[in-house]
Design an enzyme around this catalytic site. Structure first.
Site, PDB file in Angstrom:
ATOM      1  N   GLY A  97      11.164 -12.268 -12.852  1.00  0.00           N
ATOM      2  CA  GLY A  97      11.267 -13.338 -13.862  1.00  0.00           C
ATOM      3  C   GLY A  97      12.495 -14.342 -13.495  1.00  0.00           C
ATOM      4  O   GLY A  97      12.377 -15.370 -14.139  1.00  0.00           O
ATOM      5  N   ASP A 130      14.692 -17.441 -19.406  1.00  0.00           N
ATOM      6  CA  ASP A 130      14.909 -18.678 -18.865  1.00  0.00           C
ATOM      7  C   ASP A 130      14.851 -18.837 -17.284  1.00  0.00           C
ATOM      8  O   ASP A 130      15.423 -19.885 -16.555  1.00  0.00           O
ATOM      9  CB  ASP A 130      16.039 -19.206 -19.750  1.00  0.00           C
ATOM     10  CG  ASP A 130      17.583 -18.524 -19.397  1.00  0.00           C
ATOM     11  OD1 ASP A 130      17.144 -17.554 -18.509  1.00  0.00           O
ATOM     12  OD2 ASP A 130      18.297 -18.663 -19.869  1.00  0.00           O
ATOM     13  N   GLY A 131      14.777 -17.526 -16.738  1.00  0.00           N
ATOM     14  CA  GLY A 131      15.008 -17.431 -15.358  1.00  0.00           C
ATOM     15  C   GLY A 131      16.446 -17.307 -14.803  1.00  0.00           C
ATOM     16  O   GLY A 131      16.830 -17.286 -13.526  1.00  0.00           O
ATOM     17  N   ARG A 188       9.707  -1.118  -6.624  1.00  0.00           N
ATOM     18  CA  ARG A 188       9.951  -0.470  -7.908  1.00  0.00           C
ATOM     19  C   ARG A 188       8.779   0.532  -8.096  1.00  0.00           C
ATOM     20  O   ARG A 188       7.628   0.001  -7.883  1.00  0.00           O
ATOM     21  CB  ARG A 188      10.200  -1.203  -9.256  1.00  0.00           C
ATOM     22  CG  ARG A 188      11.428  -2.232  -8.995  1.00  0.00           C
ATOM     23  CD  ARG A 188      11.038  -3.466  -9.563  1.00  0.00           C
ATOM     24  NE  ARG A 188      12.231  -4.559  -9.110  1.00  0.00           N
ATOM     25  CZ  ARG A 188      13.393  -4.531  -9.689  1.00  0.00           C
ATOM     26  NH1 ARG A 188      13.446  -3.859 -10.668  1.00  0.00           N
ATOM     27  NH2 ARG A 188      14.039  -5.365  -9.131  1.00  0.00           N
ATOM     28  N   ASP A 257      10.225  -0.126 -14.448  1.00  0.00           N
ATOM     29  CA  ASP A 257      10.514  -1.342 -13.616  1.00  0.00           C
ATOM     30  C   ASP A 257      11.940  -1.208 -12.929  1.00  0.00           C
ATOM     31  O   ASP A 257      12.119  -2.027 -12.348  1.00  0.00           O
ATOM     32  CB  ASP A 257      10.069  -2.642 -14.282  1.00  0.00           C
ATOM     33  CG  ASP A 257      10.829  -2.718 -15.833  1.00  0.00           C
ATOM     34  OD1 ASP A 257      10.769  -1.858 -16.701  1.00  0.00           O
ATOM     35  OD2 ASP A 257      11.686  -3.592 -15.897  1.00  0.00           O
ATOM     36  N   ASP A 267      19.201  -2.748 -10.401  1.00  0.00           N
ATOM     37  CA  ASP A 267      19.214  -3.469 -11.831  1.00  0.00           C
ATOM     38  C   ASP A 267      20.478  -2.969 -12.406  1.00  0.00           C
ATOM     39  O   ASP A 267      20.152  -2.550 -13.764  1.00  0.00           O
ATOM     40  CB  ASP A 267      17.798  -3.294 -12.337  1.00  0.00           C
ATOM     41  CG  ASP A 267      16.678  -4.413 -11.796  1.00  0.00           C
ATOM     42  OD1 ASP A 267      17.006  -4.818 -10.695  1.00  0.00           O
ATOM     43  OD2 ASP A 267      15.937  -4.665 -12.589  1.00  0.00           O
TER      44      ASP A 267
HETATM   45  P1  AMP Z   1      15.536  -6.141 -17.017  1.00  0.00           P
HETATM   46  O1  AMP Z   1      15.682  -5.724 -18.316  1.00  0.00           O
HETATM   47  O2  AMP Z   1      16.561  -7.040 -16.616  1.00  0.00           O
HETATM   48  O3  AMP Z   1      15.305  -5.184 -16.039  1.00  0.00           O
HETATM   49  O4  AMP Z   1      14.319  -7.435 -16.924  1.00  0.00           O
HETATM   50  C1  AMP Z   1      13.156  -7.051 -17.353  1.00  0.00           C
HETATM   51  C2  AMP Z   1      12.196  -8.056 -17.261  1.00  0.00           C
HETATM   52  O5  AMP Z   1      12.511  -9.318 -17.741  1.00  0.00           O
HETATM   53  C3  AMP Z   1      11.993  -8.274 -15.591  1.00  0.00           C
HETATM   54  O6  AMP Z   1      10.705  -8.561 -15.353  1.00  0.00           O
HETATM   55  C4  AMP Z   1      13.062  -9.439 -15.408  1.00  0.00           C
HETATM   56  O7  AMP Z   1      12.667 -10.438 -14.344  1.00  0.00           O
HETATM   57  C5  AMP Z   1      12.947 -10.155 -16.770  1.00  0.00           C
HETATM   58  N1  AMP Z   1      13.939 -10.746 -17.214  1.00  0.00           N
HETATM   59  C6  AMP Z   1      14.956 -10.475 -17.831  1.00  0.00           C
HETATM   60  N2  AMP Z   1      15.847 -11.580 -17.855  1.00  0.00           N
HETATM   61  C7  AMP Z   1      15.296 -12.652 -17.755  1.00  0.00           C
HETATM   62  C8  AMP Z   1      15.551 -14.059 -17.727  1.00  0.00           C
HETATM   63  N3  AMP Z   1      16.517 -14.486 -18.188  1.00  0.00           N
HETATM   64  N4  AMP Z   1      14.734 -15.024 -17.424  1.00  0.00           N
HETATM   65  C9  AMP Z   1      13.417 -14.454 -17.137  1.00  0.00           C
HETATM   66  N5  AMP Z   1      12.924 -13.073 -16.798  1.00  0.00           N
HETATM   67  C10 AMP Z   1      13.947 -12.252 -17.278  1.00  0.00           C
HETATM   68 MG    MG Z   2      14.800  -4.867 -14.216  1.00  0.00          MG
END
Ligand code: AMP
Ligand code: MG
Length: 476
Positions: A97, A130-131, A188, A257, A267
């Site tokens: 994301g 927000d990416g 993953r 994931d 992560d």
């Molecule tokens: P995480 O909890 O960081 O492992 O993220 C879980 C999911 O949310 C993954 O698919 C990430 O790419 C997505 N994600 C986390 N933070 C963001 C963000 N700020 N913008 C877009 N996708 C996000």
């Molecule tokens: Mg992650």
């Protein structure tokens, strides 16, 4: 040619993931347009390991791909799709994301370095996000990967840490950042789950072929390749978590994931290295029920592997997978036992297991600092005893001396621990004062966690009461 690639000396560049069918990813450029990129830190040691010319860091043009610019040919940047179980619940489609895979380098020893930008902007998998990535989390991930690597624990690392010049909104406005993350692969468990739970099972053998070809080439011609593959994932996962437990590392978000198919630590979010020993320690402030508490990590590793086994059914009979899963607890316990004996300097006999377990109990009762305890045990008996209430560890020490094997304790018990307060110090100094000085000091310690740097004792201390209150959560 991209000037980044002029610094790729003996290494070869490719993006073999991009040759998988389109359904695995979306090819795209970085959405991020960093208005004011600033290189906070460059990991020259990793650059060297990757077969890159370290002079790269001096060439502003060459660095552009590391914050998402100049990603044209021969880069083939893409965001991959995966799914996952988050906090025990099926979360559906997730995916990169805010990450972009830009390709792989292969150094002259044939090691693969998958290069991914984290925080590079919106992708089709951003959902409500927000990416972006904020500086504080990026610095934490940047440091953690290198520290774990120096401890000898399988992990992703990062090549560069840039701030972007953008403000990113979380609970408040924060500086945005992007890291160039590096791992043998970022695949993953969730990549396999994605196709299974979306009834696109025909892609599972394709993904498995890809993983075996690039990361388990020895299995290529095995008649039991799926079984062998799963057995290796089980072994690597069990041993990875044994390593985490032995150094007091709490991951914080062990969703499927975030689980690496190669058994790497991936992560880094609200992770933490434990200060005083508490098996029920929850490092992630968002983990209300302690699903991912320190003591739960081994069992969650197994839970996640069960989900993977389920998703691998198109290539591996579930009963066979269940048999393989039975090996998990022995693999974990044997590795954990061996590592804890090394931490204590105990000879490897069956009866010495009881000793380190008893020590953990004493540490728990008296809230003893986890890392200092093992460090002093092998370095300075008086300091070790002084950690405990007067004489309360004497009888344990008496028994210990019967088994003490006087192991060489170099490179076993780190003196420097990447504690939350240390990271917070570096974050605050950069964000509030614009100073990278603490980060540079800490980086020296990160690179040499087993040796005591004379002028940096400040960073070796356990946290004060105030510093213990620092809390980290999923917000990043
Ligand atoms: P995480 O909890 O960081 O492992 O993220 C879980 C999911 O949310 C993954 O698919 C990430 O790419 C997505 N994600 C986390 N933070 C963001 C963000 N700020 N913008 C877009 N996708 C996000
Ligand atoms: Mg992650």
């Amino acid at each position: 040619m991209s000037s980044f690639l002029t610094y790729v000396q003996k290494a070869k560049f490719d993006n073999h993931f991009s040759r998988l069918p389109d359904i695995f990813y979306t090819k795209m450029m970085a959405e991020l347009k960093a208005p004011k990129p600033y290189l906070v830190h460059f990991n020259s040691q990793l650059a060297e390991d990757m077969g890159l010319d370290p002079n790269l860091a001096q060439d502003p043009d060459a660095l552009k791909p590391l914050y998402g610019q100049n990603l044209e040919d021969p880069f083939c940047s893409l965001a991959s799709v995966y799914s996952g179980h988050q906090f025990g619940v099926w979360a559906g489609q997730l995916g990169d994301g805010r990450a972009l895979l830009i390709g792989q380098l292969r150094n002259d020893s044939n090691q693969i370095f998958d290069l991914q930008l984290k925080g590079a902007g919106l992708t089709p998998y951003s959902r409500r996000g927000d990416g972006r990535a904020v500086f504080r989390s990026s610095l934490r991930e940047y440091c953690a990967g290198e520290y774990m690597h120096q401890l000898g624990i399988p992990t992703s690392r990062a090549l560069s840490l840039f701030t972007t010049g953008e403000k990113v909104f979380r609970e408040e406005a924060e500086p945005g950042a992007v890291i160039a993350r590096v791992a043998e692969s970022h695949i993953r468990f969730g990549h396999f789950e994605h196709f299974f739970f979306h009834e696109q099972e025909k892609f599972i053998p394709i993904l498995l072929d890809y993983v075996i070809e690039h990361f388990f080439p020895d299995l290529k011609n095995s008649p039991t390749r799926s079984e062998d593959f799963f057995a290796l994932v089980v072994k690597r996962t069990a041993e990875l978590i044994a390593h985490w437990q032995s150094v007091g590392f709490c991951h914080g978000v062990m969703n499927t994931d975030n689980m690496s198919i190669l058994g790497l630590t991936l992560d880094y979010g609200p992770y933490g290295f434990m200060d005083h020993f508490n098996p029920h320690h929850i490092c992630n402030h968002s983990d209300d029920y302690g699903r991912y508490s320190f003591a739960q990590q081994p069992v969650i590793g197994l839970w996640n592997l069960q989900v993977l086994a389920y998703a691998l059914q198109p290539v591996l009979d579930f009963d066979t997978a269940k048999k393989i899963l039975e090996s998990y607890s022995t693999l974990f316990s044997n590795c954990y036992d061996r590592l804890m004996k090394r931490r204590c300097g105990l000879s490897d006999t069956a009866s010495s297991t009881e000793l380190w377990k008893d020590l953990l109990l004493l540490m728990q009762q008296q809230k003893i600092d986890y890392s200092l305890c093992f460090y002093y045990l092998q370095k300075d008996r008086d300091q070790f005893s002084n950690l405990f209430v007067s004489r309360s560890v004497d009888s344990w020490l008496k028994r210990y001396d019967e088994y003490y094997a006087s192991y060489e304790s170099n490179a076993i018990n780190p003196h420097f621990v990447l504690r939350n307060w240390v990271l917070e110090h570096a974050i605050r100094d950069f964000e509030d004062e614009g100073s990278s000085a603490p980060l540079y000091s800490i980086w020296d310690l990160i690179k040499n966690p087993f040796t005591v740097a004379k002028d940096k004792e400040y960073f070796l201390k356990p946290p004060t009461l105030e510093q213990q209150k620092i809390c980290v959560s999923c917000s990043s």
